[in-house]
Scaffold this active site. Structure first.
Site, PDB file in Angstrom:
ATOM      1  CG  ASN A   7      -1.846   1.117   1.339  1.00  0.00           C
ATOM      2  OD1 ASN A   7      -1.793   2.029   0.510  1.00  0.00           O
ATOM      3  ND2 ASN A   7      -2.708   1.099   2.332  1.00  0.00           N
ATOM      4  NE  ARG A  90      -6.196   1.811   0.024  1.00  0.00           N
ATOM      5  CZ  ARG A  90      -6.214   2.933   0.711  1.00  0.00           C
ATOM      6  NH1 ARG A  90      -5.121   3.354   1.299  1.00  0.00           N
ATOM      7  NH2 ARG A  90      -7.319   3.629   0.823  1.00  0.00           N
ATOM      8  CG  HIS A 179     -12.792   4.050   3.335  1.00  0.00           C
ATOM      9  ND1 HIS A 179     -13.468   5.041   4.011  1.00  0.00           N
ATOM     10  CD2 HIS A 179     -11.473   4.303   3.500  1.00  0.00           C
ATOM     11  CE1 HIS A 179     -12.599   5.866   4.560  1.00  0.00           C
ATOM     12  NE2 HIS A 179     -11.388   5.451   4.262  1.00  0.00           N
ATOM     13  NE  ARG A 240      -9.765  13.061   4.262  1.00  0.00           N
ATOM     14  CZ  ARG A 240      -9.751  11.781   3.880  1.00  0.00           C
ATOM     15  NH1 ARG A 240     -10.669  11.328   3.052  1.00  0.00           N
ATOM     16  NH2 ARG A 240      -8.824  10.966   4.335  1.00  0.00           N
ATOM     17  CD  GLU A 384      -8.859  -0.745   4.374  1.00  0.00           C
ATOM     18  OE1 GLU A 384      -8.335  -0.409   5.453  1.00  0.00           O
ATOM     19  OE2 GLU A 384      -9.183   0.062   3.493  1.00  0.00           O
TER      20      GLU A 384
END
Ligand code: ADP
Length: 402
Positions: A7, A90, A179, A240, A384
């Protein structure tokens, strides 16, 4: 069979080596501050840990270091890199094109490059990781797993914004969602736990980490999600803003003279939990501060949970029948207060949580609803990397690498 998951972030590489199909983690590591002279390398194999600070110029050099570590006579886990049969990458943006993981070839790489304007911070390092790993692991099957793929089942009714249609036709401006690997993983796990087929569950999955998103899953497929064209839309996140009136952006620019690049920084890096609390983007610090009487930290928690609850309400309506709600990722797995506040007052809608079970549940897979709750509530730790490893393993098998 050994499968390596990679990743690549803008200045980091996370990696995990699994033995499949046993799903066993063999080794893992993280290289941070790539591009600097003081990059940190963390690597662990079983209980032994290795740390080093040194210059790592770019992702290519990072991958070279990983290849050396994995084959190191002392610290390594394989004699030869050819023992690693597959590399799962990823990749954040797969546009509308990639509805699932893909074996990487020239066409796939060109598409990932084509999507760079849609994910300017993520797809370039993802691409660098792929190119470097083709160099250092030439005998391994290379697979791309896209954050957007799980959401490609969302229909136009949910993915189109009500702006002139030509912006979609010409520029592909639409909701993509992110996601996806995490939402898919916990949705499949929920189905397993309920003893149902993966396409026989309706649920709401709440991925609450530094980035936060929530997904409505109908018959095992994503039908709506809170992140949109970019990962800025939806829930309140660490830094965010999530949903805001787009008019605020115009006001920033036209009335306050704030430059677009500064608006970008405000909304992506200075908003969310950090912006409201003034304390931190880290939920643990905010909870601690709130417990000492900091009113803004308290308010940040309330706003965060209120937004989660609002989306849960919306998705209950969209799904008509909901079997379960799943909480996952750093906050979802470890913050009982968030789960309790987000579900408070929803008893009439069939959601009753067991407060004791919820309070005692951190980072473990567990049901936290009471037996009389019509809708089951679960905490399911996300994984993940394992999801990426499984996809990669399937491709490696199909390619005859066993
Ligand atoms: P990312 O989206 O970067 O993968 P994580 O899933 O690790 O992030 O989530 C980070 C958030 O989860 C932070 O707000 C952090 O405070 C919270 N968190 C992570 N671990 C814990 C923990 N053990 N206890 C409480 N909160 C945690």
């Amino acid at each position: 069979m050994n499968i390596l998951v990679i990743n690549c972030g803008s200045s980091s590489i996370k990696f995990k080596l699994f033995s499949m199909p046993e799903n066993t983690l063999v080794a893992s590591g993280l290289i941070e501050k790539i591009g600097g002279t003081d990059a940190t390398i963390n690597y662990s194999k079983g209980t032994s840990i290795f740390r080093e600070t040194r210059k790592v110029s770019d992702h290519r050099q990072g991958l070279e270091i990983i290849a050396k570590l994995l084959t190191d006579p002392e610290r390594g886990v394989v004699k030869n890199l050819s023992e690693i049969k597959g590399i799962g990458h990823r990749v954040v943006h797969g546009g509308e094109e990639f509805t699932g993981s893909m074996l990487i070839d020239e066409k796939v790489k060109n598409k990932i490059k084509e999507f760079i304007p849609l994910a300017p911070l993520h797809n370039p390092p993802n691409m660098e990781g792929i190119i470097a790993s083709e160099k250092y692991f030439p005998e391994s099957v290379q697979v791309a797993c896209f954050d957007t793929a799980f959401h490609t089942t969302i229909s136009p009714v949910a993915y189109l914004y009500a702006i002139p249609y030509r912006f979609y036709q010409e520029y592909r401006i639409r909701r993509y969602g992110f996601h996806g690997t995490s939402h898919r993983y916990v949705a499949r796990r929920f189905a397993q736990l309920m003893g149902r087929h993966k396409y026989d569950v309706n649920l709401i999955t709440c991925h609450l980490g530094n980035g936060c998103s929530i997904t409505a899953v109908k018959n095992g497929r994503s039908i709506d999600t809170s992140m949109g064209f970019t990962p800025l839309e939806g829930l309140v996140m660490g830094t965010r803003s999530g949903d805001i009136d787009p008019g605020i952006i115009l006001y920033f620019v036209e009335n306050l003279g704030i430059k677009p690049s500064e608006v970008n920084k405000i909304l992506n890096k200075e908003s969310g939990l950090a912006g409201i609390s003034g304390v931190s983007n880290d939920f643990r610090s905010i909870v601690e501060s709130a417990s000492k009487g900091n009113k803004m930290a308290e308010l940040a928690i309330e706003i965060f949970c209120y937004r989660v609850k609002k989306y849960i309400g919306a998705y209950l309506a969209v799904l008509s029948r909901t079997d379960g709600i799943v909480f996952t990722a750093g906050i979802g797995e470890n913050q009982p207060v968030v789960r309790e506040k987000s579900l408070q007052g929803l008893e009439e809608l069939g959601i009753i949580i067991d407060r004791e079970k919820n309070k005692n549940c951190t980072a473990t897979e567990q049901e936290i609803s009471s037996p009389e709750s019509k809708i089951k509530v679960f905490v399911i730790p996300t994984n993940e990397e394992l999801a990426i490893a499984s996809d990669t393993y399937e491709f490696a098998k199909k390619q005859g690498r066993i």
